[in-house]
Design a protein around this motif. Structure first.
Motif, PDB file in Angstrom:
ATOM      1  N   THR A 247       3.829   1.059  -8.932  1.00  0.00           N
ATOM      2  CA  THR A 247       3.100   1.011 -10.198  1.00  0.00           C
ATOM      3  C   THR A 247       3.722  -0.042 -11.097  1.00  0.00           C
ATOM      4  O   THR A 247       4.953  -0.216 -11.089  1.00  0.00           O
TER       5      THR A 247
ATOM      6  N   PHE B 199      11.835   5.388  -6.264  1.00  0.00           N
ATOM      7  CA  PHE B 199      11.861   4.702  -7.548  1.00  0.00           C
ATOM      8  C   PHE B 199      13.258   4.211  -7.920  1.00  0.00           C
ATOM      9  O   PHE B 199      13.412   3.497  -8.917  1.00  0.00           O
TER      10      PHE B 199
ATOM     11  N   THR C 224      -1.369   1.737 -11.679  1.00  0.00           N
ATOM     12  CA  THR C 224      -1.428   1.616 -10.231  1.00  0.00           C
ATOM     13  C   THR C 224      -2.764   1.073  -9.745  1.00  0.00           C
ATOM     14  O   THR C 224      -2.824   0.130  -8.939  1.00  0.00           O
TER      15      THR C 224
ATOM     16  N   ALA D 256      14.283  -0.929  -7.424  1.00  0.00           N
ATOM     17  CA  ALA D 256      13.433  -1.577  -8.427  1.00  0.00           C
ATOM     18  C   ALA D 256      12.228  -2.265  -7.806  1.00  0.00           C
ATOM     19  O   ALA D 256      11.112  -2.191  -8.340  1.00  0.00           O
ATOM     20  N   ALA D 257      12.424  -2.927  -6.677  1.00  0.00           N
ATOM     21  CA  ALA D 257      11.316  -3.645  -6.045  1.00  0.00           C
ATOM     22  C   ALA D 257      10.264  -2.675  -5.522  1.00  0.00           C
ATOM     23  O   ALA D 257       9.059  -2.909  -5.658  1.00  0.00           O
TER      24      ALA D 257
ATOM     25  N   SER E 218       6.773   0.891 -12.975  1.00  0.00           N
ATOM     26  CA  SER E 218       8.009   1.073 -12.190  1.00  0.00           C
ATOM     27  C   SER E 218       8.659   2.437 -12.368  1.00  0.00           C
ATOM     28  O   SER E 218       9.876   2.580 -12.213  1.00  0.00           O
ATOM     29  N   ARG E 219       7.878   3.436 -12.685  1.00  0.00           N
ATOM     30  CA  ARG E 219       8.407   4.795 -12.799  1.00  0.00           C
ATOM     31  C   ARG E 219       7.279   5.784 -12.545  1.00  0.00           C
ATOM     32  O   ARG E 219       6.097   5.469 -12.731  1.00  0.00           O
TER      33      ARG E 219
ATOM     34  N   ALA F 186       9.796   0.399  -6.630  1.00  0.00           N
ATOM     35  CA  ALA F 186       9.184   1.053  -7.786  1.00  0.00           C
ATOM     36  C   ALA F 186       8.085   0.188  -8.383  1.00  0.00           C
ATOM     37  O   ALA F 186       6.998   0.677  -8.714  1.00  0.00           O
ATOM     38  N   GLU F 187       8.328  -1.117  -8.498  1.00  0.00           N
ATOM     39  CA  GLU F 187       7.328  -2.001  -9.077  1.00  0.00           C
ATOM     40  C   GLU F 187       6.122  -2.157  -8.169  1.00  0.00           C
ATOM     41  O   GLU F 187       4.999  -2.362  -8.634  1.00  0.00           O
ATOM     42  N   SER F 188       6.335  -2.003  -6.856  1.00  0.00           N
ATOM     43  CA  SER F 188       5.213  -2.098  -5.928  1.00  0.00           C
ATOM     44  C   SER F 188       4.314  -0.865  -5.998  1.00  0.00           C
ATOM     45  O   SER F 188       3.136  -0.936  -5.644  1.00  0.00           O
TER      46      SER F 188
END
Length: 260
Positions: free
Chosen positions: A219, A209, A256, A212-213, A222-223, A215-217
């Motif tokens: 959920t 996490f 997700t 950033a990329a 992004s956390r 993490a966004e993938s």
């Protein structure tokens, strides 16, 4: 702050993670809590947090993968408080279990029969053992609430951890079946299905996490979620506010599964 006032809540997996968060939050909401786990030191820490905040409870060290362990937990609860109003089945193991138990989070081909039975016993049999003993007590009392902690992995296909995903899927349908069978007795059965939660089970994956990329993938939020966020979902399902909620699987995953 009294959504579970005067209720007795038996919470498994209470030493760490979601179970421990349930123990602390349920106690703040007025419940007398009984925490069960295999590790006494973790339970002692959880109980200290409860009592330091002015709550009431006890802890029981027991292996819920066995009928004897479940019996010990239920008997201790009844001896202390005389009834069980809420059962939270949160006991289980995840990816970190493989660190000391190699092969337990692999795909089917690389999972031994022994590893399969081991993880199923912890993640699915424990819920069966507890429900089998607690439901008759709830029937005598005229009702109760069962909340099972499952996972979005119970309805996703994954490349590994096949015993884990099978157990979580089994718990999801056990929840629905309990609803159908025992609603007439005033017993509600629901579950939460967490996504990626920041617990010891997945701590080796948490550095993902930081990108950033990535993490966004994982959920849209992004956390990872927190144990407390899962516990508040359990609190709702356990409380009278969810009086018409039965057989539901509450997904708490930051979005997700919305992408599927």
């Amino acid at each position: 702050m009294a959504r579970l006032n005067n209720k007795v809540a038996l919470i498994t997996g209470a030493g760490t993670g979601v179970g421990r968060a349930c123990m602390e939050i349920f106690a703040k909401e007025g419940a007398k809590v009984v925490g069960v786990s295999r590790t006494q030191s973790n339970l002692d820490e959880a109980l200290a947090a409860v009592t330091d905040a002015g709550g009431e409870g006890i802890v029981v060290a027991a292996d819920l993968a066995t009928p004897e362990g479940a019996q010990k937990a239920v008997e201790a609860t009844l001896a202390a408080y005389g009834r069980i109003d809420v059962l939270v089945n949160s006991a289980g193991v995840g990816y970190s279990y493989q660190d000391n138990h190699p092969g337990t989070m692999d795909d089917v081909v690389n999972t031994t029969p022994e590893a399969w039975r081991e993880v199923l016993a912890i993640n699915l049999d424990s819920g069966f053992h507890m429900c089998r003993l607690v439901i008759p007590e709830m029937q005598k009392a005229g009702g109760g609430s069962i909340v099972n902690v499952t996972s979005i992995s119970g309805y996703q296909g994954l490349p590994g951890a096949h015993t884990y995903t099978a157990a979580k899927a089994g718990m999801i349908n056990l929840t629905r079946s309990l609803c159908v069978a025992y609603a007439k007795d005033g017993i509600r059965a629901n579950a939460i299905a967490p996504g990626f939660i920041a617990t010891r089970m997945v701590e080796s994956f948490l550095p993902m996490f930081e990108d950033a990329a990535v993490a966004e993938s994982i959920t849209p939020m992004s956390r990872p979620g927190t144990p407390e966020e899962m516990a508040y979902g359990c609190l709702y399902l356990a409380s009278d506010e969810a009086g018409y909620c039965n057989g539901s699987i509450l997904t708490i995953d930051g979005g997700t599964t919305a992408r599927q």
